[in-house]
Design an enzyme around this catalytic site. Sequence first.
Site, mmCIF file in Angstrom:
data_model
loop_
_atom_site.group_PDB
_atom_site.id
_atom_site.type_symbol
_atom_site.label_atom_id
_atom_site.label_comp_id
_atom_site.label_asym_id
_atom_site.label_seq_id
_atom_site.Cartn_x
_atom_site.Cartn_y
_atom_site.Cartn_z
ATOM 1 C CE LYS A 28 -9.398 -2.630 3.350
ATOM 2 N NZ LYS A 28 -8.216 -1.742 2.637
ATOM 3 C CD1 TRP B 60 -2.396 -2.216 1.761
ATOM 4 C CD2 TRP B 60 -3.029 -1.000 -0.141
ATOM 5 N NE1 TRP B 60 -3.482 -2.656 1.017
ATOM 6 C CE2 TRP B 60 -3.856 -2.325 -0.107
ATOM 7 C CE3 TRP B 60 -3.196 -0.200 -1.146
ATOM 8 C CZ2 TRP B 60 -5.106 -2.382 -0.819
ATOM 9 C CZ3 TRP B 60 -4.326 -0.475 -2.034
ATOM 10 C CH2 TRP B 60 -5.090 -1.738 -1.904
ATOM 11 C CG ASP C 166 -3.438 4.235 3.912
ATOM 12 O OD1 ASP C 166 -4.419 4.014 4.553
ATOM 13 O OD2 ASP C 166 -3.186 3.580 2.901
HETATM 14 C C1 LIG Z 1 -7.871 -1.157 1.450
HETATM 15 C C2 LIG Z 1 -6.596 -0.473 1.563
HETATM 16 C C3 LIG Z 1 -6.473 0.596 0.503
HETATM 17 C C4 LIG Z 1 -7.281 0.799 -0.695
HETATM 18 O O1 LIG Z 1 -8.538 1.192 -0.421
HETATM 19 P P1 LIG Z 1 -9.605 1.588 -1.519
HETATM 20 O O2 LIG Z 1 -10.839 1.700 -0.813
HETATM 21 O O3 LIG Z 1 -9.568 0.446 -2.250
HETATM 22 O O4 LIG Z 1 -9.243 2.814 -2.164
HETATM 23 C C5 LIG Z 1 -5.154 1.650 0.731
HETATM 24 N N1 LIG Z 1 -4.634 1.327 1.877
HETATM 25 C C6 LIG Z 1 -4.778 0.544 2.903
HETATM 26 C C7 LIG Z 1 -3.723 0.552 3.990
HETATM 27 C C8 LIG Z 1 -5.617 -0.389 2.677
HETATM 28 O O5 LIG Z 1 -5.883 -1.298 3.609
#
Ligand SMILES: *Cc1c(COP(=O)(O)O)cnc(C)c1O
Length: 368
Positions: A199, A101, A175
């Site tokens: 999540k 990511w 993030d």
């Molecule tokens: C799931 C996830 C993403 C991507 O999320 P989207 O909703 O598909 O844009 C980005 N960063 C992390 C850490 C994630 O777990």
Amino acid sequence: MTRPFNFSAGPAALPEEVLQQAASEMLDWHGSGMGVMEMSHRGKEFTAIAHQAEADLRAILAVPATHKILFMQGGAIAENAIVPMNLSRGGRADYVITGSWSQKSAKEAHKYCEVHLAASNAADHHTTLPDYGSWQISDNAAYVHVCSNETIHGVEMHELPDLAALGTQAPLVIDCSSHIVSRPIDWSRVGLAYAGAQKNIGPAGLTLVIVREDLIGHALPITPSAFDYQIVADNGSMYNTPPTYPWYLAGLVFQWIQRQREGELTGLAAIEARNVAKAKLFYDYVDASGFYVNKVAGNCRSRMNIPFFLPSDDLNDAFLSGAKDAGLLQLKGHKSVGGMRASIYNAMPLAGVQALVDYMKTFAARHG
Ligand SMILES: *Cc1c(COP(=O)(O)O)cnc(C)c1O
């Protein structure tokens, strides 16, 4: 009805109580005669829902008055562009690579600013956390970006870096999609946090951005208005129609978090204690099993996402089909890592992790 335990990495399981409450309010929210999906986002009913959710999140995460909470769309992947558009001022931004990511974030940022790699664990196949003291941070970095929990590789920062102590004034951008509201956040170290909701917070379609006010208002001229933090903030996250139903559902999840009790602990502290216990149960078993392996270094193993491997990939299909029969769903690992992955977000009870461990013991005894 008892439902199977769902280990999906995302969109992920939600607390059953929350789903039941949403179901009971589906046709008529609080006597309004309307479902939440059918309401104007500017009406008094939805305004109340929106304000309550924001206030509850601010309370749960102890977000200080210096930071705004924005309810946006586009997911964390859109934030990979939106962050540099708003914060880079066209200059240089530093990225730390700890897994898929953060790698993706750095790649996207290249379109909008100069990207400097301050540290990377690629040589360790994304199983370690580069020592904070070793980070090579640019003198003029507009910000330093990290992924504080790598959902795919299972690497978590258990303490966020203190950039000021590392000698830079640059704000830290995290993030935190896959571990937000699983533990507290030290806001004295964070300029901006972003997270897709699917999540640990609610349905896909909602993205949370928590940003220090002084970082807002410097967007590049090309920034779409709907993604300009200043415009979003000035309009209370209603410049464009927000994802009203996910916002409402996130609010129900925040109320659920506030209701949690674990001994003396309440709310997020109770959730965190439970998450620590769940992760310990799982890692302790894997490490002692002599059969399953998790390759992540001990100081950065994720409490939320746990990749693990069987002794041979030839056993994977049998493991997954047996798991499904035992009421344990969505354990297949991400294709880039292989093996298995158990995502044990807030909504996963300790009993679910225990059921998984029990199944893994039986499987290992049969195939070991
Ligand atoms: C799931 C996830 C993403 C991507 O999320 P989207 O909703 O598909 O844009 C980005 N960063 C992390 C850490 C994630 O777990």
